[in-house]
Scaffold this motif. Structure first.
Motif, PDB file in Angstrom:
ATOM      1  N   LEU A 106       9.021  -3.620   0.559  1.00  0.00           N
ATOM      2  CA  LEU A 106       8.175  -2.994  -0.447  1.00  0.00           C
ATOM      3  C   LEU A 106       8.664  -3.350  -1.847  1.00  0.00           C
ATOM      4  N   PHE A 108       0.722   1.194   1.209  1.00  0.00           N
ATOM      5  CA  PHE A 108       0.763  -0.125   0.570  1.00  0.00           C
ATOM      6  C   PHE A 108      -0.143  -1.115   1.314  1.00  0.00           C
ATOM      7  N   THR A 123      -1.007   0.453  -4.791  1.00  0.00           N
ATOM      8  CA  THR A 123       0.122  -0.148  -5.503  1.00  0.00           C
ATOM      9  C   THR A 123       1.144   0.945  -5.798  1.00  0.00           C
ATOM     10  N   LEU A 128       1.792   6.383  -6.527  1.00  0.00           N
ATOM     11  CA  LEU A 128       0.924   5.283  -6.075  1.00  0.00           C
ATOM     12  C   LEU A 128      -0.480   5.457  -6.643  1.00  0.00           C
TER      13      LEU A 128
END
Length: 416
Positions: free
Chosen positions: A105, A387, A392, A414
């Motif tokens: 990530l 994700f 994002t 996010l």
């Protein structure tokens, strides 16, 4: 068991030094990277026998009970008092960085929000009555032996200066030599003492415990396994300007400073959201603050927590509507179809994380998500789900709430 001389290479996930051993990595408590030590090796565990080189990052532990040289035992409440601030803070942040790397990530990791001595308003102590004394403290690392504490630099001054008072109440509750626990929470109106694990308390002892509390200053409430014995004053906490009486023995963030850091991040991220779902809401750590700017639907599996939240909202000016729902989100997560009425969500699950709930959030298309976690490994599993669904990761902020321990909180923000 063999004796080996090894050089510590790094700190492991639990704060132990890690060195190469004859059969793989060996974990050696109370050591730091760069130190050379002679250890007794038992499989993957090492015990220091002697030490030749000391790291410049080593400091004198601030507490007399810490480490092998502790005055009356090795207190298991802290792991890393021997590491200086720079080393300790880098270690805490690295736990979150490494967890994100493990799931490939993005590494948008902010600086660690640090913890300081004396901030812990909530402490869990173990008690045991012996023939000649009452032990009150923390279990020794790796054993059931209780280290009888005389100080505790992580706890708030309001708890430390009342250790004698806590002992007196605990003594009145002790039935036999079996150990039990007391969760001590410092509130605006005094200490909330929630005892757990006591069996066979007689009516006489119950009366004696109540009478003891009524003669002592600074005790707001006494309970056993969630049952309130006596409540001279309602124990109150301030949740962003709204006063709340938490359930007896219920979950509360361990420090006000970490709670403020978490809620500040969440509120800023969800500032423009009109309707927010607060999942695993507890008594309203986030909901009561979010209601200053948004309509909130709080979902939680513990009924007592929701009752406390509901009671706190009554007659409070300036709050937007808060609705509540009792629901086991592990078995029945809020479905994507139910989430579509919200434009923001915050979820703060227990250590197991929120895998099923994250999958439903991923399908819902909610624009802004705040993920709060006390376990970076389950957090990154849940973040990977979001994700992969097109979210994002704006930032991940590690927050130190449990000073000198390997536990770290994190808030991930996010958007879609």
């Amino acid at each position: 068991m063999s004796v080996e001389t090894v050089t510590i290479e790094r700190l492991g996930l639990h704060g132990d030094g890690v060195a190469p051993g004859p059969y793989g990595p060996v974990h050696v408590p109370f050591t730091l990277p760069g130190e050379t030590v002679s250890i007794a090796v038992n499989k993957t565990e090492g015990t220091v026998m002697s030490q030749r080189d000391f790291s410049p990052a080593r400091q004198t532990p601030p507490c007399r009970h810490f480490g092998p040289e502790g005055k009356n035992g090795t207190c298991g409440g802290c792991n890393l008092q021997h590491a200086n601030d720079e080393t300790y803070h880098a270690f805490k942040r690295s736990i979150v960085v490494d967890a994100l790397k493990s799931k490939a990530l993005p590494l948008h990791v902010e600086p660690l929000v640090i913890a300081r001595p004396g901030e812990r308003r909530r402490a869990v102590l173990t008690v045991r009555r012996l023939e000649k004394e009452l032990l009150l403290g923390y279990s020794q690392a790796g054993s059931h032996h209780i280290v009888n504490i005389e100080e505790c630099p992580i706890a708030s001054p309001g708890i430390v200066r009342r250790l004698a008072t806590i002992r007196t109440v605990a003594s009145s509750m002790a039935v036999n030599a079996d150990p039990f626990r007391v969760v001590v929470l410092e509130t605006l109106s005094g200490l909330d003492l929630a005892f757990e694990g006591i069996k066979g308390l007689s009516d006489r002892q119950r009366r004696m415990a109540i009478e003891t509390v009524l003669t002592l200053p600074g005790i707001a409430r006494l309970s056993l396994n969630g049952e309130i014995f006596v409540e001279p004053q309602k124990p109150m906490l301030d949740f962003g300007g709204t006063l709340l009486c938490p359930p007896a023995g219920g979950f509360t963030q361990a420090t006000r400073q970490a709670e403020d850091a978490m809620t500040g991040l969440v509120l800023t991220h969800l500032k423009k959201c009109k309707r927010v779902a607060d999942l695993f809401s507890g008594s309203g750590t986030f909901a009561l603050r979010l209601a200053r700017q948004s309509r909130v639907h709080a979902v939680e599996g513990e009924e007592r927590a929701l009752k406390a939240l509901d009671a706190a909202t009554r007659g409070v000016p300036g709050l937007k509507p808060i609705t509540t729902e009792k629901r086991d989100l592990f078995r029945r997560p809020l479905m994507a179809s139910e989430l579509k009425v919200f434009d923001g969500v915050v979820f703060d699950p227990p250590r197991a994380g929120a895998e099923m709930q994250a999958k439903e959030i991923a399908k819902s298309g909610i624009k802004r998500v705040a993920a709060v976690s006390c376990n970076p490994m389950t957090m990154v599993r849940d973040l990977r789900i979001l994700f992969d669904a097109g979210y994002t990761i704006a930032s991940v902020t590690p927050i130190d709430q449990f000073l000198w321990s390997p536990h770290v909180e994190a808030v991930a923000l996010l958007q879609k």
